[in-house]
Design a protein around this motif. Sequence first.
Motif, PDB file in Angstrom:
ATOM      1  N   HIS A 354       0.813  -1.216   0.000  1.00 47.38           N
ATOM      2  CA  HIS A 354       0.000   0.000   0.000  1.00 47.38           C
ATOM      3  C   HIS A 354       0.846   1.265   0.000  1.00 47.38           C
ATOM      4  CE1 HIS A 354      -4.368  -0.653   0.185  1.00 47.38           C
ATOM      5  NE2 HIS A 354      -3.935  -1.888   0.252  1.00 47.38           N
ATOM      6  N   VAL A 405       1.106   1.022  12.614  1.00 48.03           N
ATOM      7  CA  VAL A 405      -0.245   0.494  12.382  1.00 48.03           C
ATOM      8  C   VAL A 405      -0.541  -0.654  13.347  1.00 48.03           C
ATOM      9  CG1 VAL A 405      -1.645  -0.825  10.728  1.00 48.03           C
ATOM     10  CG2 VAL A 405      -0.450   1.225   9.976  1.00 48.03           C
TER      11      VAL A 405
ATOM     12  N   ILE B   5      -6.272   0.818   3.591  1.00 49.72           N
ATOM     13  CA  ILE B   5      -5.810  -0.439   4.169  1.00 49.72           C
ATOM     14  C   ILE B   5      -6.632  -0.773   5.427  1.00 49.72           C
ATOM     15  CG2 ILE B   5      -4.010   0.443   5.710  1.00 49.72           C
ATOM     16  CD1 ILE B   5      -2.941  -2.311   3.628  1.00 49.72           C
ATOM     17  N   ARG B   6      -7.266   0.255   5.973  1.00 49.92           N
ATOM     18  CA  ARG B   6      -8.111   0.033   7.154  1.00 49.92           C
ATOM     19  C   ARG B   6      -9.352  -0.800   6.821  1.00 49.92           C
ATOM     20  NH1 ARG B   6      -5.624   0.734  12.028  1.00 49.92           N
ATOM     21  NH2 ARG B   6      -4.190   2.486  11.851  1.00 49.92           N
ATOM     22  N   LEU B   8      -9.141  -3.540   5.375  1.00 46.52           N
ATOM     23  CA  LEU B   8      -8.683  -4.896   5.682  1.00 46.52           C
ATOM     24  C   LEU B   8      -8.301  -5.006   7.158  1.00 46.52           C
ATOM     25  CD1 LEU B   8      -7.929  -7.730   4.661  1.00 46.52           C
ATOM     26  CD2 LEU B   8      -5.678  -6.836   4.085  1.00 46.52           C
ATOM     27  N   TYR B   9      -7.502  -4.068   7.590  1.00 48.11           N
ATOM     28  CA  TYR B   9      -7.018  -4.122   8.977  1.00 48.11           C
ATOM     29  C   TYR B   9      -7.889  -3.239   9.874  1.00 48.11           C
ATOM     30  CZ  TYR B   9      -2.902  -6.506   7.196  1.00 48.11           C
ATOM     31  OH  TYR B   9      -2.061  -7.412   6.612  1.00 48.11           O
TER      32      TYR B   9
END
Lengths: 407, 149
Positions: A354, A405, B5-6, B8-9
């Motif tokens: 990403h 993250v 991406i959040r 997915l995560y």
Amino acid sequence: MSNYDVQALRRDFPLLHQSVHGKPLVYLDNAATAQKPQAVIDAIEHYYRQDNANIHRGVHTLSQRATDAYENARATVRRFLNAAGDKEIIFVRGATEAINLVAQSFGRTRLQAGDEVLITAMEHHANIVPWQMLREQLGIVLKVAPMNDAGELLMDEFAALIGPRTRLLAVTHMSNALGTINPVKRMVDLAHAQGVPVLLDGAQAVPHIPVDVQALDCDFYVFSGHKLYGPTGIGVLYGKQALLESMPPYQGGGDMIRRVTFDKTEYAGLPFKFEAGTPHIAGAIGLGAAIEYIASIGLTAIADHEHALLAYATEQALTIPGLRLIGTAAEKGGILSFVLERIHPHDVGTILDHCGIAVRAGHHCAMPVMDFFGVPATTRASFALYNTFEEVDVLMEGIREVVKVFG
Amino acid sequence: MLDNIRDLYQEVVFDHNRNPRNFRVMENANRTVEGFNPLCGDKITLYVKIDDGIVSDVSFQGQGCAISTASASLMTDIVKGKSEAEAEHLFEVFHRITTSQDAAINLDELGKLAVLAGVRAYPARVKCATLAWHSLQAALKNQTSVTTE
């Protein structure tokens, strides 16, 4: 180093100039496969647009051009490895097929139950499984030379494993999972002192280390084209001529025969004996172009650049809390393999993707290496001639983002 | 920087990855399955106790990525107490939403599992999410091992 113009070299690689997930692509999966310079793409396109024909059999002009281009590629590979003659260069699909060829042609006819093949603890599956298949077929014994926690071969233990039943040493020149460069000249000398022939798996080494098969005195040397900026589906088996001549064909078919009747077939001479069927002509031509492209830059200059990148990346990586390097040999090629505490490499790989960063996350076709280090997988960044210090910075920012993250 | 991406995560995924539920060996399990994904090396041991057609207890051990661990943890939570037929149905629903791009997602039916629907956008990661479920299906069929590839 001062003459090394990486930005100019990057312009030779059209694929590099794109975005992934809205970020500039940072391609660091070169140990899996390298990108292709325009010169290679052009050579393949030129062949298909101008010269395409089958080789070694037509009397027409195109067939002659195709044959010349294919055989010129063989001569280019011969010069690249400093082999003694073109007959010693066999085109195959890749390093994997080359090792299988040696296992089945050399191994199956020369080895008997109880004979030993010696490999090392850091081999790719391609240099393990063909010997296990031979073990099932013949009852040979597979011996594995151990390494230390840095991923370096234990030379005393290695030397002690060469015994009266050892019939072949098959070892990687450079580990794909760890980056370790093995002291192959010393290993060849130790093996030869006991009359043991040596196969070197150069799949990772050839893009980074100048190879002279006559100076190394190895008996076989194998590599794949696609890790060397060439096409997939083409690779090389180098073998000493006398050895190759004594070996039976690996596959039967057209192109590898001199005369066929239903009673009997007389095989062609080298190298055609081992090239049954129409080969990957365009692939060989593309590989030749890749080698000429690398030669125009200079492999030593490329190696210096990659070493500088690796040194910088290693230094930066060690400042990230919870990061552990897998593979810390003193002699290493441009591979940075690592794990992060409590974060699985697949999660690392997805998040880096990403950020536009392509790395490999997995076992790298070296499950025994993962078992040795007690990890299920690693994240691996691998450097090529077109990578930059800025890209190393982007990678490190990406890794820090992963850590953030996952908190 | 990494907003999408959040998908997915999600926080639920991080929560179940950090503190997986039912992460233990079950001594009195009557079905045990070894699940393995050879592509990435993820391993799971799934323990299931079935009494009179009901999944009365389910637990797991293993090592894998956040997606695989969270999926296994969520699965054990949701199937506990369900009948074998209900568990099989949940497997089918989960398989459909993680592998089919156009499948409608019935959030009521999925409950917390819906957080993993985002894996559809990551074909390389679908097997991570489905390993535990394939192991469950194997347990329901009375098999002892399953490989996804």
